[in-house]
Motif scaffolding. Structure first.
Motif, PDB file in Angstrom:
ATOM      1  N   GLU A   4       0.804  -1.218   0.000  1.00  0.00           N
ATOM      2  CA  GLU A   4       0.000   0.000   0.000  1.00  0.00           C
ATOM      3  C   GLU A   4       0.838   1.269   0.000  1.00  0.00           C
ATOM      4  O   GLU A   4       0.328   2.374  -0.119  1.00  0.00           O
ATOM      5  N   ALA A   5       2.172   1.131   0.162  1.00  0.00           N
ATOM      6  CA  ALA A   5       3.003   2.316   0.330  1.00  0.00           C
ATOM      7  C   ALA A   5       3.774   2.705  -0.918  1.00  0.00           C
ATOM      8  O   ALA A   5       4.675   3.523  -0.856  1.00  0.00           O
ATOM      9  N   HIS A  18       0.800   5.657  -5.342  1.00  0.00           N
ATOM     10  CA  HIS A  18      -0.340   5.084  -4.636  1.00  0.00           C
ATOM     11  C   HIS A  18      -0.826   6.084  -3.595  1.00  0.00           C
ATOM     12  O   HIS A  18      -0.151   6.343  -2.602  1.00  0.00           O
ATOM     13  N   ARG A  19      -2.008   6.624  -3.827  1.00  0.00           N
ATOM     14  CA  ARG A  19      -2.652   7.517  -2.862  1.00  0.00           C
ATOM     15  C   ARG A  19      -3.484   6.641  -1.943  1.00  0.00           C
ATOM     16  O   ARG A  19      -4.601   6.256  -2.272  1.00  0.00           O
ATOM     17  N   TYR A  20      -2.905   6.293  -0.812  1.00  0.00           N
ATOM     18  CA  TYR A  20      -3.425   5.254   0.065  1.00  0.00           C
ATOM     19  C   TYR A  20      -4.900   5.474   0.395  1.00  0.00           C
ATOM     20  O   TYR A  20      -5.315   6.571   0.763  1.00  0.00           O
ATOM     21  N   GLU A  22      -7.311   5.436  -1.699  1.00  0.00           N
ATOM     22  CA  GLU A  22      -8.065   6.103  -2.760  1.00  0.00           C
ATOM     23  C   GLU A  22      -7.805   5.525  -4.135  1.00  0.00           C
ATOM     24  O   GLU A  22      -8.720   5.027  -4.796  1.00  0.00           O
ATOM     25  N   ARG A  23      -6.547   5.564  -4.610  1.00  0.00           N
ATOM     26  CA  ARG A  23      -6.286   5.170  -5.992  1.00  0.00           C
ATOM     27  C   ARG A  23      -4.809   4.877  -6.215  1.00  0.00           C
ATOM     28  O   ARG A  23      -3.945   5.318  -5.442  1.00  0.00           O
ATOM     29  N   VAL A  24      -4.549   4.151  -7.315  1.00  0.00           N
ATOM     30  CA  VAL A  24      -3.194   3.923  -7.810  1.00  0.00           C
ATOM     31  C   VAL A  24      -3.093   4.622  -9.161  1.00  0.00           C
ATOM     32  O   VAL A  24      -3.905   4.369 -10.063  1.00  0.00           O
ATOM     33  N   VAL A  25      -2.107   5.499  -9.294  1.00  0.00           N
ATOM     34  CA  VAL A  25      -1.961   6.313 -10.501  1.00  0.00           C
ATOM     35  C   VAL A  25      -0.668   5.935 -11.217  1.00  0.00           C
ATOM     36  O   VAL A  25       0.393   5.847 -10.599  1.00  0.00           O
ATOM     37  N   VAL A  26      -0.779   5.709 -12.535  1.00  0.00           N
ATOM     38  CA  VAL A  26       0.383   5.476 -13.374  1.00  0.00           C
ATOM     39  C   VAL A  26       0.573   6.699 -14.254  1.00  0.00           C
ATOM     40  O   VAL A  26      -0.339   7.099 -14.986  1.00  0.00           O
ATOM     41  N   ARG A  27       1.746   7.274 -14.190  1.00  0.00           N
ATOM     42  CA  ARG A  27       2.034   8.541 -14.871  1.00  0.00           C
ATOM     43  C   ARG A  27       3.173   8.358 -15.859  1.00  0.00           C
ATOM     44  O   ARG A  27       4.116   7.603 -15.621  1.00  0.00           O
ATOM     45  N   SER A  28       3.096   9.066 -16.983  1.00  0.00           N
ATOM     46  CA  SER A  28       4.187   9.078 -17.946  1.00  0.00           C
ATOM     47  C   SER A  28       5.321   9.941 -17.405  1.00  0.00           C
ATOM     48  O   SER A  28       5.135  11.130 -17.122  1.00  0.00           O
ATOM     49  N   SER A  37      -5.616   5.669 -13.836  1.00  0.00           N
ATOM     50  CA  SER A  37      -5.921   5.842 -12.414  1.00  0.00           C
ATOM     51  C   SER A  37      -6.899   4.754 -11.987  1.00  0.00           C
ATOM     52  O   SER A  37      -8.051   4.730 -12.449  1.00  0.00           O
ATOM     53  N   TYR A  38      -6.441   3.865 -11.110  1.00  0.00           N
ATOM     54  CA  TYR A  38      -7.282   2.791 -10.591  1.00  0.00           C
ATOM     55  C   TYR A  38      -7.848   3.254  -9.252  1.00  0.00           C
ATOM     56  O   TYR A  38      -7.123   3.362  -8.251  1.00  0.00           O
ATOM     57  N   VAL A  39      -9.140   3.531  -9.232  1.00  0.00           N
ATOM     58  CA  VAL A  39      -9.790   4.101  -8.058  1.00  0.00           C
ATOM     59  C   VAL A  39     -10.500   2.982  -7.297  1.00  0.00           C
ATOM     60  O   VAL A  39     -11.375   2.313  -7.846  1.00  0.00           O
ATOM     61  N   TYR A  40     -10.118   2.766  -6.038  1.00  0.00           N
ATOM     62  CA  TYR A  40     -10.752   1.727  -5.237  1.00  0.00           C
ATOM     63  C   TYR A  40     -11.472   2.289  -4.007  1.00  0.00           C
ATOM     64  O   TYR A  40     -12.108   1.540  -3.256  1.00  0.00           O
ATOM     65  N   LYS A  41     -11.407   3.596  -3.788  1.00  0.00           N
ATOM     66  CA  LYS A  41     -12.179   4.222  -2.709  1.00  0.00           C
ATOM     67  C   LYS A  41     -13.663   4.092  -3.028  1.00  0.00           C
ATOM     68  O   LYS A  41     -14.097   4.397  -4.137  1.00  0.00           O
TER      69      LYS A  41
END
Length: 316
Positions: A4-5, A18-20, A22-28, A37-41
């Motif tokens: 998660e970190a 990883h915005r704990y 809330e979401r996992v963001v992949v950026r160029s 942006s994978y949002v799980y919140k």
């Protein structure tokens, strides 16, 4: 480091944040654009069937290729796993189709998918892979299924202007009452050619009227089968097209039930890997099914030859 970190640079190609909670963001790394942006919140509105989703989804050049809560279907959210008709419950969201009565706002049929945690988050030079545990919960609170989900963002290729997203599902029936889970769709419930369910993509509004084609045909591909399907749209605001390619993994041909394409260009842009388009299938208590998919996100209006060539370059 706990999964998660994660907050990491992946070489010179991708950055993962990883915005704990809330979401996992992949950026160029090259442009600073948030590609994925994978949002799980959990969403605030239970009627929209709370579950993780991907939005925004962008091409390498930054063009948006996902739609979020459009006014025609508020429960459509980018790329998400769904089940429109599951043993009388709706894990798709929104109104429920009832034969002879049409679509009804049956709030007591809306289920949810609870994020239980990440088992692994692996960041390499040019990709991200994570494993996620989820629980499918019917409206009354009973836990019906456990899911192991895998998501991989990879194969960033500046030359072709594309990258790939792999999505896998391993779902186990955990009903305490011992009943089978029955997967269907509006078509299995009586509505012709509306077999939507499974992994679904909703495109942005400007993709309405886009071009749809497969390996051997184009145009009206609703309810057909094939190893892949492509959708090309033209953007507003910028002079550009983008293409998304939806591909089955080879082993899907031996999965629990044969899949068909649910695809519309008009009146809305959407594609789903429908696992129960024309017929229901049952998952007995304690048993598991598996599917694996790939979505190639590309800049430009690709043709059939370009799609086929790129897919051959991407090993499963």
């Amino acid at each position: 480091m706990k999964p998660e970190a994660v907050n990491s640079d992946a070489g010179n190609t991708l950055q993962v944040d990883h915005r704990y909670g809330e979401r996992v963001v992949v950026r160029s790394a090259a442009t600073g654009t948030d590609l994925f942006s994978y949002v799980y919140k959990p969403d605030p509105d239970a009627f929209e069937a709370r579950k993780p989703y991907v939005h925004p989804l962008r091409t390498l050049s930054g063009n948006l290729v996902s739609g979020y809560r459009p006014n025609d279907h508020r429960w459509h959210k980018g790329l998400q796993m769904t089940a429109s008709h599951l043993s009388g419950q709706n894990f798709w969201g929104g109104n429920c189709y009832v034969h002879g009565e049409g679509y009804l706002p049956l709030h007591d049929r809306i289920g949810s998918m609870r994020h239980d945690g990440f088992d692994a988050v692996d960041v390499r030079d040019d990709e991200l892979h994570f494993g996620e545990r989820l629980t499918w919960i019917e409206n009354g609170g009973a836990e019906w299924a456990r899911e192991l989900r895998g998501v991989r963002v990879h194969s960033v290729d500046a030359g072709s202007g594309s990258y790939a997203v792999d999505w896998s599902i391993e779902l186990t029936n955990t009903r305490e009452d011992g009943k089978a889970l029955r997967f269907g769709s509006p078509t299995t419930a009586g509505r012709e050619m509306a077999g939507y369910t499974g992994l679904q993509w909703r495109g942005p509004r400007d993709f309405t009227g886009g071009k749809v084609f497969g390996p051997d045909a184009e145009g009206e591909l609703m309810g057909t089968q094939g190893p892949w399907l492509a959708f090309t749209g033209e953007h507003d605001d910028v002079d550009a097209h983008s293409t998304l390619v939806f591909e089955h993994a080879p082993e899907n041909a031996e999965a629990i039930h044969a899949s068909h394409w649910f695809v519309r260009s008009e009146p809305i842009p959407t594609v789903a890997f429908s696992w129960a388009f024309f017929e229901e299938f049952a998952l007995p208590a304690g048993e598991t099914f598996r599917y694996r998919y790939r979505i190639v996100v590309a800049d430009g209006a690709w043709d059939r030859e370009r799609v086929a060539s790129r897919l051959k370059e991407l090993a499963w």
